[in-house]
Design a protein around this motif. Structure first.
Motif, mmCIF file in Angstrom:
data_model
loop_
_atom_site.group_PDB
_atom_site.id
_atom_site.type_symbol
_atom_site.label_atom_id
_atom_site.label_comp_id
_atom_site.label_asym_id
_atom_site.label_seq_id
_atom_site.Cartn_x
_atom_site.Cartn_y
_atom_site.Cartn_z
ATOM 1 N N ARG A 184 6.434 -4.333 6.381
ATOM 2 C CA ARG A 184 5.280 -4.405 5.478
ATOM 3 C C ARG A 184 3.983 -4.556 6.246
ATOM 4 N NH1 ARG A 184 7.126 -8.978 1.448
ATOM 5 N NH2 ARG A 184 8.280 -9.592 3.303
ATOM 6 N N ASP A 185 4.090 -5.156 7.434
ATOM 7 C CA ASP A 185 2.888 -5.465 8.211
ATOM 8 C C ASP A 185 3.173 -5.049 9.658
ATOM 9 O OD1 ASP A 185 0.978 -6.635 9.773
ATOM 10 O OD2 ASP A 185 1.208 -8.663 8.933
ATOM 11 N N LEU A 186 2.456 -4.043 10.123
ATOM 12 C CA LEU A 186 2.768 -3.478 11.446
ATOM 13 C C LEU A 186 2.641 -4.509 12.575
ATOM 14 C CD1 LEU A 186 1.210 0.109 11.239
ATOM 15 C CD2 LEU A 186 3.637 -0.507 11.412
ATOM 16 N N PRO A 200 10.510 4.773 16.073
ATOM 17 C CA PRO A 200 9.207 4.827 15.403
ATOM 18 C C PRO A 200 9.136 3.806 14.267
ATOM 19 C CG PRO A 200 10.328 6.980 15.328
ATOM 20 C CD PRO A 200 11.290 6.001 15.906
ATOM 21 N N VAL A 201 7.999 3.133 14.160
ATOM 22 C CA VAL A 201 7.828 2.119 13.111
ATOM 23 C C VAL A 201 6.651 2.519 12.227
ATOM 24 C CG1 VAL A 201 7.492 -0.330 12.606
ATOM 25 C CG2 VAL A 201 8.616 0.348 14.734
ATOM 26 N N ILE A 217 14.131 0.652 5.404
ATOM 27 C CA ILE A 217 13.065 -0.192 4.825
ATOM 28 C C ILE A 217 13.546 -1.642 4.898
ATOM 29 C CG2 ILE A 217 11.754 -0.736 2.739
ATOM 30 C CD1 ILE A 217 11.891 2.186 1.970
ATOM 31 N N GLY A 218 12.720 -2.489 5.517
ATOM 32 C CA GLY A 218 13.166 -3.861 5.756
ATOM 33 C C GLY A 218 13.954 -3.936 7.056
ATOM 34 N N LEU A 244 6.975 -1.814 -0.917
ATOM 35 C CA LEU A 244 7.331 -1.296 -2.239
ATOM 36 C C LEU A 244 6.340 -1.734 -3.308
ATOM 37 C CD1 LEU A 244 9.853 -0.355 -0.793
ATOM 38 C CD2 LEU A 244 11.228 -1.304 -2.634
ATOM 39 N N THR A 245 5.578 -2.779 -3.042
ATOM 40 C CA THR A 245 4.579 -3.205 -4.034
ATOM 41 C C THR A 245 3.250 -2.463 -3.838
ATOM 42 O OG1 THR A 245 3.750 -5.017 -2.668
ATOM 43 C CG2 THR A 245 5.572 -5.531 -4.159
#
Ligand SMILES: NC(=O)c1ccc[n+]([C@@H]2O[C@H](COP(=O)([O-])OP(=O)(O)OC[C@H]3O[C@@H](n4cnc5c(N)ncnc54)[C@H](OP(=O)(O)O)[C@@H]3O)[C@@H](O)[C@H]2O)c1
Length: 275
Positions: free
Chosen positions: A32-34, A45-46, A6-7, A51-52
């Protein structure tokens, strides 16, 4: 055994992803934004995870056994619940070495990391000072060939983001690896003056250091990080003026069996950021 990073576009996260992927271990990256995923390595793979926005977490964690995650200011409870529901075996949390220092009870940065550590069952990795902090000097070096700092003789042992990632990878592979949660630093304490000199050498041109008053430095930090964080940063620098105030440890070497990268190597790796 898929690992979710993540990140994965973050400075440390990207090295965690690369080190696992290069070793042939199954990895999944999250952003957070593809639409920002373009520069991640082909073949990984993405997925989207924020988390919010807990609704994004179930699909991102599906089939995942291990997770790397940052200590983000968002409430960790929904993430902890999603991790448990997905049957994830363990989480490695990029925390901060400040939580281990005796004088940080009232330091906002240490407090925030302690709160995330307390709320999230995870193995913390605890770097004390990121070499990347010097990227904050990039704009004035590019524009004027100048760095303005308070306490130029404050000494810290900054660590390369690639080395932090190597310890996180060791913790992902086996959270019982001795030392993975110990205070993690680069090899040697270096004053801010010496750090600026190393950057100038990597650049091949002079960089002038101008000492400014602590209040001026704090105001500059506050403009991008907020007043509480700025005060916390100044507190770290004040302690780093005294011997042992920002110690160097052998944690990296104990965990990986290698020497950590010297600051000069970090400066060479980032020379383009200062040009
Ligand atoms: N400065 C220091 O000396 C120091 C010392 C000890 C520890 N640390 C820790 O190191 C961290 C910085 O590491 P870094 O330089 O690798 O960070 P970075 O490059 O800023 O990357 C942060 C990552 O977090 C992700 N992210 C942010 N908000 C998120 C959210 N709501 N949900 C999911 N992902 C989210 C971002 O994802 P996107 O790519 O999707 O935007 C980004 O990839 C600090 O925050 C601190 O906790 C710093």
């Amino acid at each position: 055994m898929t690992t979710l990073v993540i990140g994965a576009r973050g400075s440390i996260g990207r090295h965690v992803l690369d080190q696992l992927h290069t070793a042939g271990e199954p990895v999944r990256a999250s952003v957070r934004d593809l639409s920002t995923a373009g520069d991640l390595p082909a073949g990984v793979p993405v997925v989207e995870a924020d988390l919010t926005r807990p609704a994004t977490l179930g699909a991102a964690l599906d089939g995942v056994r291990r997770v790397f995650v940052y200590a983000l200011p968002a409430d960790p409870a929904p993430f902890a619940a999603a991790v448990a529901a997905a049957g994830v075996e363990h989480v490695v949390l990029l925390s901060s070495g400040s939580v281990l220092l005796p004088w940080t009870a009232d330091n906002a940065i240490a407090r925030e990391h302690r709160e995330v550590e307390a709320a999230l069952p995870a193995t913390p990795v605890r770097p004390l000072v990121l070499a990347n902090n010097a990227l904050a000097w990039a704009r004035s070096i590019r524009a004027e060939g100048v760095v303005r700092v308070a306490y130029p003789d404050a000494a810290t042992a900054p660590i390369h983001e690639r080395d932090i990632a190597a310890v996180a990878v060791a913790a992902l592979r086996d959270p019982r690896t001795p030392g993975v949660s110990d205070l993690l630093t680069g090899p040697d304490p270096l004053t801010q003056r010496e750090q600026v000199r190393a950057i100038a050498e990597a650049l091949g041109r002079p960089v002038r250091l101008e000492e400014i008053a602590p209040a001026e430095a704090e105001a500059a930090f506050a403009r991008f990080a907020g007043a509480e964080t700025a005060a916390a940063i100044l507190e770290f620098l004040e302690h780093a003026r005294h011997p042992g105030g920002s110690p160097a440890t052998d944690t990296f070497e104990r965990v990986t069996g290698r020497r950590p990268a010297p600051y000069t190597a970090w400066a060479r790796d980032h020379a383009a950021d200062f040009r």
